[in-house]
Design a protein around this motif. Structure first.
Motif, mmCIF file in Angstrom:
data_model
loop_
_atom_site.group_PDB
_atom_site.id
_atom_site.type_symbol
_atom_site.label_atom_id
_atom_site.label_comp_id
_atom_site.label_asym_id
_atom_site.label_seq_id
_atom_site.Cartn_x
_atom_site.Cartn_y
_atom_site.Cartn_z
ATOM 1 N N GLN B 24 -50.613 11.991 21.795
ATOM 2 C CA GLN B 24 -49.746 12.065 22.972
ATOM 3 C C GLN B 24 -49.495 10.687 23.540
ATOM 4 O OE1 GLN B 24 -49.975 15.554 25.684
ATOM 5 N NE2 GLN B 24 -51.932 15.867 24.679
ATOM 6 N N GLY B 25 -50.461 9.790 23.379
ATOM 7 C CA GLY B 25 -50.280 8.408 23.825
ATOM 8 C C GLY B 25 -49.199 7.684 23.032
ATOM 9 N N GLY B 27 -46.420 9.498 22.266
ATOM 10 C CA GLY B 27 -45.227 10.292 22.555
ATOM 11 C C GLY B 27 -45.087 11.555 21.738
ATOM 12 N N VAL B 28 -46.143 11.964 21.018
ATOM 13 C CA VAL B 28 -46.046 13.151 20.173
ATOM 14 C C VAL B 28 -46.651 14.365 20.888
ATOM 15 C CG1 VAL B 28 -46.711 14.208 17.980
ATOM 16 C CG2 VAL B 28 -46.145 11.776 18.073
ATOM 17 N N GLY B 232 -48.403 11.812 33.068
ATOM 18 C CA GLY B 232 -48.764 12.700 31.966
ATOM 19 C C GLY B 232 -48.483 14.168 32.261
ATOM 20 N N ILE B 233 -48.163 14.898 31.209
ATOM 21 C CA ILE B 233 -47.866 16.332 31.315
ATOM 22 C C ILE B 233 -48.868 17.099 30.460
ATOM 23 C CG2 ILE B 233 -46.186 18.081 30.564
ATOM 24 C CD1 ILE B 233 -43.995 16.267 31.496
ATOM 25 N N VAL B 234 -49.249 18.288 30.933
ATOM 26 C CA VAL B 234 -50.128 19.158 30.138
ATOM 27 C C VAL B 234 -49.487 20.537 30.028
ATOM 28 C CG1 VAL B 234 -52.156 17.890 30.939
ATOM 29 C CG2 VAL B 234 -51.526 20.019 32.078
ATOM 30 N N ARG B 253 -43.623 20.778 24.942
ATOM 31 C CA ARG B 253 -43.259 19.899 26.062
ATOM 32 C C ARG B 253 -43.323 18.422 25.695
ATOM 33 N NH1 ARG B 253 -47.865 17.555 26.927
ATOM 34 N NH2 ARG B 253 -49.742 18.626 26.199
ATOM 35 N N GLN B 254 -42.672 17.600 26.524
ATOM 36 C CA GLN B 254 -42.830 16.159 26.339
ATOM 37 C C GLN B 254 -44.210 15.732 26.827
ATOM 38 O OE1 GLN B 254 -39.301 14.842 28.310
ATOM 39 N NE2 GLN B 254 -38.057 15.164 26.494
ATOM 40 N N THR B 255 -44.569 14.482 26.498
ATOM 41 C CA THR B 255 -45.912 14.020 26.833
ATOM 42 C C THR B 255 -45.991 13.447 28.247
ATOM 43 O OG1 THR B 255 -45.308 11.928 25.804
ATOM 44 C CG2 THR B 255 -46.512 13.513 24.454
ATOM 45 N N ALA B 256 -44.836 13.049 28.793
ATOM 46 C CA ALA B 256 -44.810 12.489 30.143
ATOM 47 C C ALA B 256 -43.479 12.866 30.769
ATOM 48 C CB ALA B 256 -44.967 10.970 30.106
#
Lengths: 239, 341
Positions: B24-25, B27-28, B232-234, B253-256
């Motif tokens: 996720q860091g 962008g995945v 950040g998004i969870v 979802r996107q990562t951020a």
């Protein structure tokens, strides 16, 4: 620096928020804490996600001692030293203007500069990767010279090509793949920050630095061929 | 190697496992199965660990054959049922697909997502540690793509000879409000908006997919604007853009992102929510961390207990099957399911 806030993100994550703005000092703290948390690897940790101004920590709620995690974060953020040192600096070749960067002339006009001056200003800065997000490998770059900071386009484009070198507001970026964008296209690089079939899949990491090197369009084909052969073409240089 | 051959399937049919973590860091998105419980059930039926990669069906079913040997398979999730050459397989039962037979997986009936698991898992190369297909990253699935007619999915020959089993455990159909924890940006909203979130009814709009479910309901007012510097998004974050209409962010979802998130659906309730179709009315109830963690542990324990609820199948599935076991004479026109107790 004020004490960072710990924000709950459901039962499986929390965000350590250092501030609410885009600020290199905040980002340096985020990256410093990221390194510490990953080194500690508390039980249940799934992964960390650094952004401009905060660090999101995701964990397995059934395997994590939440109170112990919060104590660790409280302790580690108390005397946190910002992580300014960068491991890597990359030189990324760019063909500016013309069919490669369709907004170069317009950006120059907006600022009362010549296209060559815009190229000169854009390629003399050292950019720092604040975060990677939105798409795999999309780098949010800080360090754009205010003389060419340009508000976003009124009409975003549905698709710009992979490798587009672009600016939007005070940010700069490199398109890792074809993507929608409201930013201005200054040029194109054959470099692929993200290539699922390549090792490494990702060229850049948050905290890395990037400099852009203007190159002549006559070199495009050779560079593109090298990229297709799996070469990074972006060159790691010593700061 | 034995191939599971796709004869037909819906456009969103793809491989999913628990998800892709650690990137996720970069962008995945993690992606991963929308209903972990159903994935675990399908896997338990064929003797796999709960998060083993399987085929995820979205709204539509599909048809399959096998080539190079027989396969032991199971279907679970949203009431989808399988049939072999037109004969229905009892629900929550693993079965053998023999060469020359056609398996049809019916469309998910009570929800959106169903799973087809194969004994031993699929012998497909993971990308960045996972089989989970993610459209925008062009990762996972079959070389970064969803499934389509003609695809061949390699399966391991080992383990296909195992006994068909039935699972005497089902997802408990809870009907109460979805549980949320407030935050991370509940302070960006007026007290009235928090009250509206927790006391009103929302409807899942047609804009609901693996990325997120758009809800319609009373407008949630922001107290200090709706633009924040991306953070950040969870999974389960309820973000509220300028329209005041919340979006629950799901696996793709996107990562951020740059909208305030008023609350987060707890992890134990995400699969139930994922199976709710457009038009379903939902309510939210705020809980404290203790309750959310207890629910997460309960779900973990339920998934871990699935293998203990397996019993050898009590149904004979096909004439051929009965013949192979010398249970009936060759002249009997037996149609399945046939109970022989």
């Amino acid at each position: 620096m004020p004490t960072p806030k710990i924000l709950p993100c459901g039962d499986s994550a929390l965000t350590v928020e250092f501030g609410s703005t885009i600020d290199p000092a905040l980002n340096a703290m985020v990256l410093a804490l990221d390194e510490i948390v990953r080194a500690h690897a508390p039980a249940g940790l799934i992964e960390t996600v650094p952004t401009y101004r905060s660090l999101t920590i995701q964990f397995d709620p059934a395997a994590t001692d939440y109170d112990a995690l919060v104590r660790l974060l409280d302790q580690e953020t108390k005397d946190l030293a910002p992580r300014h040192a960068v491991g890597r600096r990359w030189r990324v070749p760019v063909v500016y203007g013309g069919a490669y960067g369709s907004d170069l002339e317009e950006v120059a006009e907006i600022h009362g500069l010549t296209p060559n001056q815009v190229i000169e200003i854009h390629s003399s800065a050292i950019y720092r990767i604040y975060m990677i997000g939105f798409l795999p490998g999309f780098t949010y770059l800080g360090g754009l010279d205010k003389r060419i900071a340009t508000s976003r386009r009124l009409h975003p484009r549905a698709k710009i090509p992979a490798g587009t070198i672009m600016i939007g507001g005070e940010q700069a970026g490199i398109a890792p793949m074809d993507m929608p964008s409201g930013w201005h296209n200054l040029g194109l690089t054959p470099v692929r920050p993200y290539a699922p079939e390549r090792d490494p899949v990702f060229l850049f990491a948050a905290g890395d630095e990037i400099v852009f090197e203007p190159v002549d369009a006559s070199r495009w084909e050779a560079m593109e061929k090298a990229v297709r052969a799996g070469e990074p073409v972006a060159e790691e240089i010593r700061p | 190697m034995i191939d599971l051959v796709v004869k037909s399937c819906g456009p969103m049919t793809a491989l999913q496992d628990r998800g892709r973590f650690g990137y996720q860091g970069f962008g995945v998105s993690p992606s991963g199965a929308m209903d972990r419980r159903a994935l675990a059930m399908a896997n338990a039926l064929v003797g796999n660990p709960p998060d083993t990669g399987a085929i995820e069906f979205v709204n539509l079913g599909g048809a399959f054959t096998c080539d190079g040997g027989d396969l032991r398979l199971a279907v679970a999730g949203a009431g989808a049922v399988a049939s072999i050459d037109g004969t229905a397989v009892p629900p929550l039962t693993s079965f053998i697909l023999r060469e020359g037979q056609t398996l049809e997986v019916g469309h998910p009936r009570t929800g959106t997502f169903a799973y087809l698991a194969v004994a031993g898992g699929l012998a497909v190369e993971p990308q960045l540690g996972s089989l989970s297909f993610h459209l925008r990253s062009r990762l996972g699935g079959l070389k970064g793509a969803s499934l389509q007619a003609g695809n061949r999915l390699p399966c391991r020959p080992e383990g296909q000879a195992g006994e068909p089993m039935e699972l005497a455990a089902d997802i408990s159909e809870e009907t109460g409000p979805l549980r949320v924890m407030l935050g991370p940006q509940d302070d960006y909203f007026t007290p009235d908006s928090i009250r509206l979130l927790l006391e009103s009814e929302f409807t899942i709009s047609p804009q609901a997919d693996r990325m997120g479910f758009q809800l319609t309901g009373p407008k949630l007012e922001h107290a200090k604007g709706f633009n924040i510097v991306s953070d950040g998004i969870v999974d389960g974050h309820i973000q509220v853009p300028g329209s005041g209409q919340p979006i629950v962010l799901m696996r793709d979802r996107q990562t951020a992102g740059g909208y305030p998130k008023i609350a987060t659906v707890i992890s134990a309730d995400l699969a139930r929510f994922a199976q709710m179709r457009s038009g379903t009315k939902v309510r939210f109830r705020a809980v404290e961390r203790d309750e959310a963690v207890a629910a997460a542990r309960q779900l973990r324990d339920w998934i871990a207990s699935l293998p203990t609820h397996l019993t050898p199948v009590r149904y004979a599935l096909t004439t051929e099957h009965l013949l192979s076991r010398n249970l009936i004479g060759g002249t009997v026109d037996a149609l399945s399911p046939v109970s022989h107790d």
